[in-house]
Scaffold this active site. Structure first.
Site, PDB file in Angstrom:
ATOM      1  N   ASP A 121      41.246  29.638  39.883  1.00 33.97           N
ATOM      2  CA  ASP A 121      40.291  29.795  38.788  1.00 33.97           C
ATOM      3  C   ASP A 121      39.568  31.121  38.991  1.00 33.97           C
ATOM      4  O   ASP A 121      38.464  31.185  39.524  1.00 33.97           O
ATOM      5  CB  ASP A 121      39.305  28.632  38.758  1.00 33.97           C
ATOM      6  CG  ASP A 121      38.579  28.540  37.423  1.00 33.97           C
ATOM      7  OD1 ASP A 121      38.775  29.435  36.573  1.00 33.97           O
ATOM      8  OD2 ASP A 121      37.825  27.574  37.228  1.00 33.97           O
ATOM      9  N   ALA A 122      40.248  32.207  38.578  1.00 34.98           N
ATOM     10  CA  ALA A 122      39.747  33.562  38.807  1.00 34.98           C
ATOM     11  C   ALA A 122      39.245  34.228  37.531  1.00 34.98           C
ATOM     12  O   ALA A 122      38.483  35.191  37.593  1.00 34.98           O
ATOM     13  CB  ALA A 122      40.853  34.421  39.436  1.00 34.98           C
ATOM     14  N   LYS A 123      39.701  33.744  36.373  1.00 34.94           N
ATOM     15  CA  LYS A 123      39.286  34.260  35.054  1.00 34.94           C
ATOM     16  C   LYS A 123      39.362  35.784  34.975  1.00 34.94           C
ATOM     17  O   LYS A 123      38.440  36.446  34.510  1.00 34.94           O
ATOM     18  CB  LYS A 123      37.896  33.756  34.687  1.00 34.94           C
ATOM     19  CG  LYS A 123      37.820  32.240  34.540  1.00 34.94           C
ATOM     20  CD  LYS A 123      36.452  31.786  34.094  1.00 34.94           C
ATOM     21  CE  LYS A 123      36.396  30.287  33.885  1.00 34.94           C
ATOM     22  NZ  LYS A 123      36.459  29.514  35.142  1.00 34.94           N
ATOM     23  N   ARG A 124      40.487  36.339  35.394  1.00 38.16           N
ATOM     24  CA  ARG A 124      40.663  37.788  35.359  1.00 38.16           C
ATOM     25  C   ARG A 124      41.052  38.238  33.950  1.00 38.16           C
ATOM     26  O   ARG A 124      41.623  37.476  33.178  1.00 38.16           O
ATOM     27  CB  ARG A 124      41.738  38.221  36.355  1.00 38.16           C
ATOM     28  CG  ARG A 124      41.419  37.915  37.814  1.00 38.16           C
ATOM     29  CD  ARG A 124      40.132  38.579  38.260  1.00 38.16           C
ATOM     30  NE  ARG A 124      39.974  38.528  39.714  1.00 38.16           N
ATOM     31  CZ  ARG A 124      39.006  37.900  40.344  1.00 38.16           C
ATOM     32  NH1 ARG A 124      38.099  37.240  39.651  1.00 38.16           N
ATOM     33  NH2 ARG A 124      38.921  37.931  41.661  1.00 38.16           N
ATOM     34  N   THR A 140      43.838  31.508  35.958  1.00 40.87           N
ATOM     35  CA  THR A 140      43.113  31.538  34.690  1.00 40.87           C
ATOM     36  C   THR A 140      42.783  32.982  34.329  1.00 40.87           C
ATOM     37  O   THR A 140      42.467  33.803  35.202  1.00 40.87           O
ATOM     38  CB  THR A 140      41.813  30.720  34.755  1.00 40.87           C
ATOM     39  OG1 THR A 140      40.966  31.243  35.773  1.00 40.87           O
ATOM     40  CG2 THR A 140      42.112  29.253  35.022  1.00 40.87           C
TER      41      THR A 140
END
Length: 272
Positions: free
Chosen positions: A93-96, A123
């Site tokens: 869950d890094a939301k890059r 993510t």
């Protein structure tokens, strides 16, 4: 196998539950651990032991490791390696989200073969344009790993933006889902590109043509229920993976109690 097919395979025996590893400071303290790299490592070790063979997929929140700098990343690498070793599916869950060579760098970090941070999926944020994510989509297709694109999150700050209606009559959230569906169209079974849709949304986008996995955060402590998951994922329930973090982690710190919490929660979301 595509990432979507791998998820379906895992769900057939373990149910459709995604469990988060979210070692924030208050939770470390409530488990009797220090808010430091040593506490982070012990917290993560217990989560791996409890979740690796009980949950369909495990999702470490990268931010809670990143806050400790290189020491935190070392713990994250160790945690990811331990989960990989037992064959557990993992979402970073890094939301890059970025453009060009920078996005390609993020793709290699999280999905690249041999990367110390290699996971099964990551993510990403599409708000520089879904097309800007092409490097991570291409690597996912090449490796059979997955991408979860933020489409319709449930935080109040996002609602106006995601529900904005464009000239073609579709909300931005629906446009994101539809672009992901187009990428999955090449696959007869479930594809590699998934979306994130908040489980507490009253007006979610139409997911019927996605042909990929749906990650639904907000179940449990944040108010989302099994009924909400079924409502949002009507017609594609087998590809809907609710994410429960707080409600599971609050059962700690004992590994046996964490395992029981996962098994009980997963019973609400059978994989077939």
């Amino acid at each position: 196998m595509t990432f979507g097919e791998k998820l379906l395979h895992a769900a057939a025996t373990r149910g459709r539950l995604c469990v988060g590893i979210d070692p924030h400071a208050a939770l470390l303290r409530s488990w009797g651990l220090g808010d430091d790299a040593a506490g982070l490592a012990e917290f993560s070790r217990r989560c791996v032991e409890a979740f690796a063979e009980t949950a369909a997929v495990v999702k470490p929140q990268v931010a809670f490791y990143e806050r400790f700098g290189s020491a935190g990343f070392a713990v994250l690498e160790e945690t990811l390696g331990a989960l990989r070793e037992v064959g557990c599916l993992v979402i970073a869950d890094a939301k890059r989200g970025d453009i060009g060579s920078t996005m390609a760098g993020y793709a290699q970090a999280w999905l690249g073969e041999g990367s110390p941070l290699q996971t099964d999926a990551v993510t990403v944020s599409p708000y520089l344009g879904v097309g800007s994510l092409r490097p991570v989509f291409d690597l996912a297709e090449e490796t059979g790993r997955g991408v979860f694109v933020l489409a319709a999150t449930s935080n109040p700050e996002a609602v106006d933006l995601q529900n904005h209606v464009g000239s073609d009559g579709r909300t931005i959230a629906q446009q994101v889902v539809d672009e992901c569906a187009a990428l999955n169209a090449r696959h007869a079974g479930a594809g590699n590109i998934g979306v994130v849709v908040g489980a507490t949304l009253a007006s979610p986008p139409d997911l019927s043509r996605l042909n990929g996995p749906v990650l639904l955060p907000g179940v449990g402590a944040q108010g989302g229920s099994a009924e909400d998951v079924a409502r949002i994922a009507t017609g594609v329930t087998q590809l809907a993976f609710p994410n429960i973090s707080r409600a599971i982690l609050s059962a700690g710190p004992q590994v046996s109690d964490l395992r029981k919490a996962v098994v009980a929660a997963a019973e609400e979301f059978p994989g077939h």
